[in-house]
Design a protein around this motif. Structure first.
Motif, mmCIF file in Angstrom:
data_model
loop_
_atom_site.group_PDB
_atom_site.id
_atom_site.type_symbol
_atom_site.label_atom_id
_atom_site.label_comp_id
_atom_site.label_asym_id
_atom_site.label_seq_id
_atom_site.Cartn_x
_atom_site.Cartn_y
_atom_site.Cartn_z
ATOM 1 N N ASP A 68 0.830 -1.208 -0.107
ATOM 2 C CA ASP A 68 0.066 0.069 -0.030
ATOM 3 C C ASP A 68 0.761 1.323 -0.058
ATOM 4 N N PHE A 69 1.552 1.438 0.930
ATOM 5 C CA PHE A 69 2.705 2.615 0.964
ATOM 6 C C PHE A 69 4.103 2.182 0.926
ATOM 7 N N ASP A 70 4.805 2.239 -0.098
ATOM 8 C CA ASP A 70 6.134 1.773 -0.205
ATOM 9 C C ASP A 70 7.148 2.954 -0.309
ATOM 10 N N THR A 71 8.299 2.940 0.201
ATOM 11 C CA THR A 71 9.139 3.940 0.582
ATOM 12 C C THR A 71 10.593 3.520 0.106
ATOM 13 N N ASP A 72 11.512 4.096 -0.679
ATOM 14 C CA ASP A 72 12.831 3.717 -1.181
ATOM 15 C C ASP A 72 13.614 4.671 -1.442
ATOM 16 N N TYR A 73 14.814 4.694 -1.649
ATOM 17 C CA TYR A 73 15.886 5.245 -2.278
ATOM 18 C C TYR A 73 15.934 6.821 -1.334
ATOM 19 N N GLY A 74 15.811 6.805 -0.162
ATOM 20 C CA GLY A 74 16.261 7.973 0.576
ATOM 21 C C GLY A 74 15.020 8.852 0.667
ATOM 22 N N PHE A 75 13.826 8.516 0.616
ATOM 23 C CA PHE A 75 12.447 9.357 0.695
ATOM 24 C C PHE A 75 12.416 9.737 2.036
ATOM 25 N N THR A 76 12.407 11.209 2.332
ATOM 26 C CA THR A 76 12.456 11.807 3.607
ATOM 27 C C THR A 76 11.096 12.621 3.596
ATOM 28 N N GLY A 77 10.209 12.317 3.031
ATOM 29 C CA GLY A 77 8.710 13.221 3.282
ATOM 30 C C GLY A 77 8.203 12.911 4.299
ATOM 31 N N LYS A 78 6.783 13.557 4.497
ATOM 32 C CA LYS A 78 6.051 13.589 5.607
ATOM 33 C C LYS A 78 4.583 13.256 5.143
ATOM 34 N N ILE A 79 3.823 12.288 5.631
ATOM 35 C CA ILE A 79 2.679 11.976 5.309
ATOM 36 C C ILE A 79 1.756 11.793 6.498
ATOM 37 N N GLN A 80 0.553 12.360 6.225
ATOM 38 C CA GLN A 80 -0.645 12.266 7.348
ATOM 39 C C GLN A 80 -2.142 11.920 6.929
ATOM 40 N N TYR A 81 -2.703 11.126 7.486
ATOM 41 C CA TYR A 81 -4.131 10.519 6.961
ATOM 42 C C TYR A 81 -4.062 9.826 5.706
ATOM 43 N N GLY A 82 -4.036 8.604 5.828
ATOM 44 C CA GLY A 82 -3.806 7.763 4.830
ATOM 45 C C GLY A 82 -4.484 6.500 5.360
ATOM 46 N N VAL A 83 -5.494 5.732 4.454
ATOM 47 C CA VAL A 83 -6.283 4.558 4.861
ATOM 48 C C VAL A 83 -6.050 3.543 3.653
ATOM 49 N N SER A 84 -5.808 2.568 3.976
ATOM 50 C CA SER A 84 -6.011 1.216 3.051
ATOM 51 C C SER A 84 -6.915 0.241 3.344
ATOM 52 N N LEU A 85 -7.692 -0.213 2.592
ATOM 53 C CA LEU A 85 -8.724 -1.445 2.554
ATOM 54 C C LEU A 85 -8.226 -2.395 1.706
ATOM 55 N N ARG A 86 -8.069 -3.684 1.918
ATOM 56 C CA ARG A 86 -7.807 -4.708 1.124
ATOM 57 C C ARG A 86 -8.785 -5.783 1.056
ATOM 58 N N ASP A 87 -8.876 -6.253 -0.353
ATOM 59 C CA ASP A 87 -9.466 -7.363 -0.495
ATOM 60 C C ASP A 87 -8.531 -8.557 0.098
#
Length: 475
Positions: free
Chosen positions: A236-255
């Protein structure tokens, strides 16, 4: 009473009938716009090749992406609210905003921008087209000659942390995520961000039915709020290669019945593969060190699913943190993955011990194995008990909730409804309090509240612009 001659009366009746017929056919209505370019058999304006000057699309037209469509450096693609853009399956249509270019795609709550499959309702599927790719000039930990996955030509990264790739707001990306070549790791995600800078606005974005990850950040400093990952295939949320950002309010619903052969995770975070050595700028540094807060990742309220009836693989972890990552997650809830937290590798463990990697205000619920170590051998080796002690340390306010006690979280009765979910918490929910905004979460980017997860009991920020039944929507 004066009488009309018979022939005159017939003539008047014929004229009235003709006028009535004209009104029924709306012949007096506005003339449809002339398409602004070549069209396909469905009347959609074809976008292909390069966009080498500023271009503004029209919400009154529909568009078809054929092949890799590049917006080249120095140019801006403006997409008005309500515009619908379709991805061609045969040519793996993909929209790529190159380094130095911009996308200005600002929908509204009641009129979002839609990127979706070109197939008819009822026949859409995972990976029907490529996806949306933003390429920027913000720092990464890969060499500046490093190319994106999937055969995309665009070099990415640089030294401008505040680089601006434009705006993507109130937008949906559906049925994207197709492999662009036969090479490993050639997939495009729903939304892929390469070296995108903090000057970029990313807000209210839904990725649904992606054939790979929902959101993936390859380096950069981009910040985002209000992200929805719905029924995607891999992470759902994949981070690589030196990502340094900020994230707020995220939702994942899976089958629960669709997962990837690589093992699908809520969060997957790498510095790069294999993560070391981290010698300097664009050579392993900066470390991948994003900060997330108020995330909700849901798979199932039933028994965690370890084998799928469909898909190509199975679920693995709520958080798989590996390869020298230094990511931090606060005030978030993860429900229904076979594993909760997997801390993978001695360098990752070292980052946790040094305080670079931190989890606080976290709830891991309904997991078979809530906390575990992986690949912790040799110097710096660590055990499951070490991870448990670190996770449960004083002041973190982390907790593990068994499946039998899931009701104590007070989740909405429709939380796991795959066609009409509702994520607002019940008034009795233990998640309405207990948030921790210390350390990295004290940054001014984060809106500080009391609740953990992406929702409280009153503010349904998904309302109006999301679609949880895109398969049956006529675009």
């Amino acid at each position: 009473m004066k009488r009309f001659p018979k022939l005159m009366l017939l003539g008047l009746l014929s004229m009235a009938a003709a006028l009535s017929s004209c009104e029924d056919n709306n012949d007096n209505g506005p003339t449809p716009p002339t398409p602004s370019g070549p069209t396909d058999s469905a009347g959609r304006v074809i976008l292909t090749g390069e966009i080498t000057s500023n271009r503004t699309l029209s919400a009154n037209e529909k568009y078809l992406l054929q092949g890799n469509v590049y917006v080249t450096s120095g140019n801006t693609l403006t997409i008005p609210a309500g515009t619908k853009i379709f991805g061609d399956q045969a040519t793996k249509g993909t929209l790529i905003i190159e380094r130095g270019a911009k996308i200005m795609a600002e929908g509204t709550q009641n009129n979002p921008i839609i990127f979706t499959s070109a197939k008819a309702p009822g026949s859409r599927n995972y990976g029907d087209w490529g996806g949306v790719v933003l390429v920027g000039a913000a720092p990464t930990n890969r060499a500046l000659t490093f190319l994106p996955e999937g055969g995309i030509r665009s070099l990415f990264g640089g030294t401008n942390a505040a680089d601006n790739s434009g705006i993507l707001k109130y937008a949906r990306i559906e049925y994207a995520g197709v492999p662009l070549s036969t090479d490993p790791n050639s997939e495009i995600n729903g939304l892929t961000l390469y070296g995108v800078g903090s000057g970029t606005t990313l807000d209210y974005i839904q990725v649904s039915y992606s054939g790979d990850d929902a959101f993936e950040w390859f380096g950069g400093t981009a910040n985002a709020k209000h992200l929805v990952a719905f029924r995607n295939w891999d992470d759902d949320f994949d981070t690589d290669y030196g990502f340094t950002g900020k994230i707020q309010y995220g939702v994942s619903l899976r089958d629960p019945q669709y997962a990837d052969q690589s093992g699908s995770n809520g969060f997957e975070s790498d510095n790069f593969n294999p993560g070391t050595p981290a010698n300097g700028t664009n050579d392993g540094l900066p470390l991948t060190a994003p900060v997330f807060s108020n995330m909700s990742v849901f798979v199932t309220a039933g028994a965690p699913v370890t084998t799928q009836q469909s898909g190509s693989g199975s679920y693995q972890s709520a958080l798989h943190l590996r390869r020298n990552t230094s990511t931090s997650v606060y005030n978030s809830v993860f429900v229904g993955q076979p594993e909760g937290l997997r801390l993978d590798g001695t360098t990752t463990w070292a980052n946790a011990q040094a305080g670079g990697l931190n989890l606080a205000g976290i709830v891991l619920a309904n997991n078979n194995t809530p906390l575990r170590s992986a690949n912790g051998t040799g110097t710096g080796a660590f055990t499951d008990a070490d991870v448990q002690g670190w996770f449960n340390a004083s002041g973190k306010n982390n907790s593990v909730v068994t499946g039998a006690n899931l009701s104590t979280l007070g989740l909405n009765t429709n939380n796991f409804n795959l066609s009409a979910p509702n994520f607002l918490l019940q008034s009795s929910s233990s998640l309405l309090t207990g948030a921790v905004f210390t350390g990295k979460a004290s940054d001014a980017f984060f809106t500080q509240g009391t609740f953990r997860g992406a929702f409280n009991g009153t503010d349904n920020w998904t309302q109006g612009w999301t679609n949880f039944d895109p398969q049956n929507t006529a675009y």
